[in-house]
Design a protein around this motif. Structure first.
Motif, PDB file in Angstrom:
ATOM      1  N   GLY A  65       0.824  -1.202   0.000  1.00  0.00           N
ATOM      2  CA  GLY A  65       0.000   0.000   0.000  1.00  0.00           C
ATOM      3  C   GLY A  65       0.857   1.250   0.000  1.00  0.00           C
ATOM      4  N   TYR A  66       0.431   2.238  -0.717  1.00  0.00           N
ATOM      5  CA  TYR A  66       1.117   3.523  -0.678  1.00  0.00           C
ATOM      6  C   TYR A  66       0.101   4.649  -0.787  1.00  0.00           C
ATOM      7  N   VAL A  67       0.522   5.818  -0.344  1.00  0.00           N
ATOM      8  CA  VAL A  67      -0.377   6.976  -0.373  1.00  0.00           C
ATOM      9  C   VAL A  67      -0.106   7.766  -1.644  1.00  0.00           C
ATOM     10  N   TYR A 109      -6.003   1.701   3.255  1.00  0.00           N
ATOM     11  CA  TYR A 109      -6.520   2.942   3.828  1.00  0.00           C
ATOM     12  C   TYR A 109      -5.378   3.746   4.428  1.00  0.00           C
ATOM     13  N   VAL A 110      -5.620   5.044   4.580  1.00  0.00           N
ATOM     14  CA  VAL A 110      -4.583   5.933   5.112  1.00  0.00           C
ATOM     15  C   VAL A 110      -4.792   6.066   6.607  1.00  0.00           C
ATOM     16  N   TRP A 111      -3.728   5.841   7.365  1.00  0.00           N
ATOM     17  CA  TRP A 111      -3.792   5.970   8.816  1.00  0.00           C
ATOM     18  C   TRP A 111      -2.494   6.593   9.275  1.00  0.00           C
ATOM     19  N   SER A 112      -2.613   7.697   9.968  1.00  0.00           N
ATOM     20  CA  SER A 112      -1.424   8.368  10.509  1.00  0.00           C
ATOM     21  C   SER A 112      -0.394   8.592   9.385  1.00  0.00           C
ATOM     22  N   ASP A 113      -0.864   9.150   8.283  1.00  0.00           N
ATOM     23  CA  ASP A 113      -0.013   9.525   7.132  1.00  0.00           C
ATOM     24  C   ASP A 113       0.528   8.362   6.305  1.00  0.00           C
ATOM     25  N   GLY A 114       0.288   7.137   6.748  1.00  0.00           N
ATOM     26  CA  GLY A 114       0.798   6.010   5.971  1.00  0.00           C
ATOM     27  C   GLY A 114      -0.354   5.180   5.434  1.00  0.00           C
ATOM     28  N   ALA A 115      -0.040   4.262   4.534  1.00  0.00           N
ATOM     29  CA  ALA A 115      -1.065   3.349   4.021  1.00  0.00           C
ATOM     30  C   ALA A 115      -1.008   2.051   4.827  1.00  0.00           C
ATOM     31  N   LYS A 141       8.321   4.935   3.510  1.00  0.00           N
ATOM     32  CA  LYS A 141       7.799   3.823   4.308  1.00  0.00           C
ATOM     33  C   LYS A 141       6.718   3.059   3.548  1.00  0.00           C
ATOM     34  N   ASP A 152      -3.551  11.750  -1.577  1.00  0.00           N
ATOM     35  CA  ASP A 152      -4.382  11.659  -0.363  1.00  0.00           C
ATOM     36  C   ASP A 152      -5.098  10.324  -0.143  1.00  0.00           C
ATOM     37  N   GLY A 153      -4.998   9.425  -1.110  1.00  0.00           N
ATOM     38  CA  GLY A 153      -5.674   8.144  -0.919  1.00  0.00           C
ATOM     39  C   GLY A 153      -4.652   7.020  -0.872  1.00  0.00           C
ATOM     40  N   ALA A 154      -5.118   5.839  -0.481  1.00  0.00           N
ATOM     41  CA  ALA A 154      -4.243   4.670  -0.484  1.00  0.00           C
ATOM     42  C   ALA A 154      -4.428   3.926  -1.805  1.00  0.00           C
ATOM     43  N   VAL A 173       8.094   8.583  -0.095  1.00  0.00           N
ATOM     44  CA  VAL A 173       7.490   8.565   1.237  1.00  0.00           C
ATOM     45  C   VAL A 173       8.439   7.920   2.253  1.00  0.00           C
ATOM     46  N   SER A 201       3.658  -0.306   3.733  1.00  0.00           N
ATOM     47  CA  SER A 201       2.886  -1.328   4.440  1.00  0.00           C
ATOM     48  C   SER A 201       2.663  -2.482   3.483  1.00  0.00           C
TER      49      SER A 201
END
Lengths: 221, 221
Positions: A39-41, B40-46, A79, A44-46, A77, A81
């Motif tokens: 996942g990446y941003v 989803y985006v949480w605390s600036d990360g995905a 980082k 503003d979205g994932a 970025v 997930s």
């Protein structure tokens, strides 16, 4: 250290009795497949993208083309997930509410670094290929300089991680056990089928041991 | 309208010749499994989480517990990205560089809405279960009010989508075809095994047709 640190980011809140932070267990989940979802941003979205990976200790390697949006964004970025999921079965309860799945699922949070050193880059590409089919790297033509330069390789150092595992039968309300309704588990497995050799192989070329072993390990047993 | 709109968000740039925006093809990819990965985006990360889903037209339904972080966050943000991936094979080239996978992968972008109407909620839960094992909803005990109230159901209306499909053999450099190296495709398939019935079923209860059909459709053929 036998467990990953637990913070607000990776703490499993829902279904916490199925959670583990054990490093060995999490690495095993990572080693039992080679397909992850990253996942990446972006804007503003994932965004979620599937990709192949390899693991070397606490480092996950991924690769792609130089202009790959997911990878260039991850680098910016810094980082990432990652989710790795094995679906092991459908848990068919007597009630709709208690339907579930058996699964092994790991969620990884890590710091992203571009691999620039050509020796580490080569090692990373070997890691990704051998993670898929162990030992196969030595059977093939390895990357030349042009190919190495056309490949973006990233190292994701595991910072935090958690896993959830469900591996059991049906859990139904006590009173529902009296109902005349079937319940049980349908096991699900990802299997490898017999390899299909290319038609124009040079004469005398047979399937290498790395491939036969992979298929034997992943066949329907 | 036979295609999803193409914007900067969902336009496939890398490997665009394998891309499709065709609604029917994308729906088929969604219907061939029930496990997706949501970002989803949480605390600036995905963050990426696997979950089950059902599809009804252009709407994807997911469900979870009332306090599920992924779901409450998706509701706050109002939009979701979903990835659905089928791994169909390992493409073993003569060169490391041309190793690949055969796959069908859909990336969905949609708007998130909490399902509050109890009739739609029930319909959504049926959709999720029947998406998994068609027709099974009518065999089981359906949710009671307490269970309905303990379940958070969300509708994700597909706004944009794209898919990538690779379904072919090895693509190697012309000169590499002369090398004494094996190449081919290892087909990969997710299969269902024979159902394992719970041990305390009421007498005379046999495996329902919905389950037998699911297993027959997903067995190793």
């Amino acid at each position: 250290m036998s467990e990953y640190q637990i913070t607000k980011l990776n703490k499993v809140v829902r279904g916490s009795k199925r959670a583990t932070y054990n490093i060995e267990e999490i690495h095993q989940i990572l080693d039992d497949t080679f397909l992850c979802h990253i996942g990446y941003v972006w804007s503003d979205g994932a965004i979620v993208i599937p990709t192949a990976y390899g693991r070397d200790g606490d480092t996950i390697y991924i690769h792609g083309s130089l202009k790959n949006r997911m990878m260039t964004n991850l680098l910016e970025v810094g980082k990432a997930s990652i989710s790795v999921t094995h679906l092991d079965g459908l848990v068919m309860a007597r009630s709709a509410f208690h339907h579930s799945a058996n699964y092994r699922s790991a969620t990884i949070f890590g710091n992203v670094r571009k691999v620039e050193d050509s020796e580490e880059k080569m090692k990373a590409l070997q890691c990704i290929l051998d993670h898929m089919v162990p030992g196969h790297w030595n059977n093939i033509r390895q990357p030349n300089t042009k190919e190495i330069n056309a490949t973006l390789v990233m190292a994701i150092k595991i910072d935090m991680a958690s896993a959830k595992v469900r591996a059991e039968g049906v859990v139904d309300e006590k009173e529902d056990h009296e109902l005349p309704i079937w319940s049980g588990v349908i096991p699900i497995k990802q299997v490898a089928l017999a390899p299909i050799s290319e038609k124009d192989l040079k004469e005398g070329i047979s399937i290498p041991e790395s491939v036969s072993k992979y298929v034997a390990k992943n066949k329907l047993s």
